[in-house]
Design a protein around this motif. Sequence first.
Motif, PDB file in Angstrom:
ATOM      1  N   ARG A 183       0.856  -0.926  -0.010  1.00 44.10           N
ATOM      2  CA  ARG A 183      -0.299   0.235  -0.250  1.00 44.10           C
ATOM      3  C   ARG A 183       0.770   1.414   0.049  1.00 44.10           C
ATOM      4  O   ARG A 183       0.632   1.769  -0.457  1.00 44.10           O
ATOM      5  CB  ARG A 183      -0.938   0.072   1.472  1.00 44.10           C
ATOM      6  CG  ARG A 183      -1.658   1.229   1.470  1.00 44.10           C
ATOM      7  CD  ARG A 183      -2.746   1.241   2.311  1.00 44.10           C
ATOM      8  NE  ARG A 183      -1.672   2.131   3.876  1.00 44.10           N
ATOM      9  CZ  ARG A 183      -2.485   1.693   4.671  1.00 44.10           C
ATOM     10  NH1 ARG A 183      -3.343   2.285   5.192  1.00 44.10           N
ATOM     11  NH2 ARG A 183      -1.121   2.644   5.715  1.00 44.10           N
ATOM     12  N   ASN A 204      -4.530  -7.089  -8.197  1.00 42.61           N
ATOM     13  CA  ASN A 204      -4.764  -8.216  -7.267  1.00 42.61           C
ATOM     14  C   ASN A 204      -5.516  -8.120  -6.278  1.00 42.61           C
ATOM     15  O   ASN A 204      -5.944  -8.691  -5.423  1.00 42.61           O
ATOM     16  CB  ASN A 204      -3.717  -8.235  -6.727  1.00 42.61           C
ATOM     17  CG  ASN A 204      -2.062  -8.995  -7.298  1.00 42.61           C
ATOM     18  OD1 ASN A 204      -2.688  -9.521  -8.336  1.00 42.61           O
ATOM     19  ND2 ASN A 204      -0.938  -9.671  -5.985  1.00 42.61           N
ATOM     20  N   GLN A 205      -6.059  -6.838  -6.030  1.00 39.67           N
ATOM     21  CA  GLN A 205      -6.626  -6.420  -5.671  1.00 39.67           C
ATOM     22  C   GLN A 205      -8.327  -6.119  -6.017  1.00 39.67           C
ATOM     23  O   GLN A 205      -9.045  -4.863  -5.859  1.00 39.67           O
ATOM     24  CB  GLN A 205      -6.628  -5.185  -4.449  1.00 39.67           C
ATOM     25  CG  GLN A 205      -6.043  -5.743  -3.108  1.00 39.67           C
ATOM     26  CD  GLN A 205      -4.850  -4.543  -2.323  1.00 39.67           C
ATOM     27  OE1 GLN A 205      -5.444  -3.817  -2.839  1.00 39.67           O
ATOM     28  NE2 GLN A 205      -4.705  -5.248  -1.767  1.00 39.67           N
ATOM     29  N   GLN A 213     -15.656  -6.215  -6.425  1.00 37.72           N
ATOM     30  CA  GLN A 213     -14.660  -6.328  -5.396  1.00 37.72           C
ATOM     31  C   GLN A 213     -13.490  -5.167  -5.795  1.00 37.72           C
ATOM     32  O   GLN A 213     -13.442  -5.981  -6.633  1.00 37.72           O
ATOM     33  CB  GLN A 213     -13.783  -7.121  -4.623  1.00 37.72           C
ATOM     34  CG  GLN A 213     -13.544  -7.044  -2.889  1.00 37.72           C
ATOM     35  CD  GLN A 213     -12.284  -7.771  -3.237  1.00 37.72           C
ATOM     36  OE1 GLN A 213     -13.045  -9.150  -2.891  1.00 37.72           O
ATOM     37  NE2 GLN A 213     -11.063  -7.891  -2.393  1.00 37.72           N
ATOM     38  N   LYS A 267     -10.867  -2.605  -4.807  1.00 40.24           N
ATOM     39  CA  LYS A 267     -10.357  -2.021  -3.607  1.00 40.24           C
ATOM     40  C   LYS A 267      -9.135  -0.801  -4.230  1.00 40.24           C
ATOM     41  O   LYS A 267      -8.013  -1.260  -4.974  1.00 40.24           O
ATOM     42  CB  LYS A 267      -9.066  -3.050  -2.546  1.00 40.24           C
ATOM     43  CG  LYS A 267      -8.469  -1.930  -1.540  1.00 40.24           C
ATOM     44  CD  LYS A 267      -7.961  -3.091  -0.413  1.00 40.24           C
ATOM     45  CE  LYS A 267      -7.469  -2.514   1.042  1.00 40.24           C
ATOM     46  NZ  LYS A 267      -7.193  -2.488   1.807  1.00 40.24           N
ATOM     47  N   THR A 325     -13.672   0.218  -1.403  1.00 42.67           N
ATOM     48  CA  THR A 325     -13.404  -1.179  -1.400  1.00 42.67           C
ATOM     49  C   THR A 325     -14.002  -1.750  -2.610  1.00 42.67           C
ATOM     50  O   THR A 325     -15.130  -3.101  -2.899  1.00 42.67           O
ATOM     51  CB  THR A 325     -13.766  -2.368   0.047  1.00 42.67           C
ATOM     52  OG1 THR A 325     -15.006  -1.740  -0.159  1.00 42.67           O
ATOM     53  CG2 THR A 325     -12.970  -1.613   1.148  1.00 42.67           C
TER      54      THR A 325
END
Length: 229
Positions: free
Chosen positions: A165, A190-191, A196, A198, A211
């Motif tokens: 992050r 990957n998020q 979903q 992020k 999110t």
Amino acid sequence: MKILVTSGGTSEAIDSVRSITNHSSGRLGKVITETLLEAGHQVCLITTSQAVKPSAHQGLTIIEIKNTAGLLQTMKDTIMDYQVLIHSMAVSDYTPVYMAGFDEVQASQDLTKFLDRKNQETKISSKDDVQVLFLKKNPKIISLVKEWNPKIHLIGFKLLVDVSREYLIQIARESLEKNQADLIVANDLNQINGEQHKAYLVEKTSFQTATSKQEIADLLLDRILKLNA
């Protein structure tokens, strides 16, 4: 307010049947556009034929482009008419200029000469076991936005893969400063998984976390509403 949104991903032609593209679906841009329209804003969406799009709406204009060159010209021609740019499109960093057989490349003393050539074939032959594709860097469109329209509120996007992050936010702040942006939405591939999603909405000294695609859109709308406050 009149808002320009870019969405989806550019595609750079190798020949008439092949191209280099990316996996951007345009789904986030669709959600952002729909959220802005529901709030009563006028939106021009610059996107591609492959990207998902909102349904027809009285306040919506859609312009389709194919490649980075088309995006650059379209934005240059239209950007003075808008107060906000949300630049979520995944723009190709490079475009193909020439494909050569491996033997030809190996025999060459100066590889830069291939950058001045153009593929003459409508469809490049597949007879060679190995082909070498030469790519040329595209202009960084986000870096030109404030030259075209110094007053526009610029919201850019940054996508990295499998980073911390802290690093993602650091890179977003570098992009913020380099491109004179007002906000950078920083994502890690990957998020991102379906709804979903992020992301960090990064400013010079602070950031907000979202999110989901809808939450990203809602936070962007909230920011835009504050511009008129």
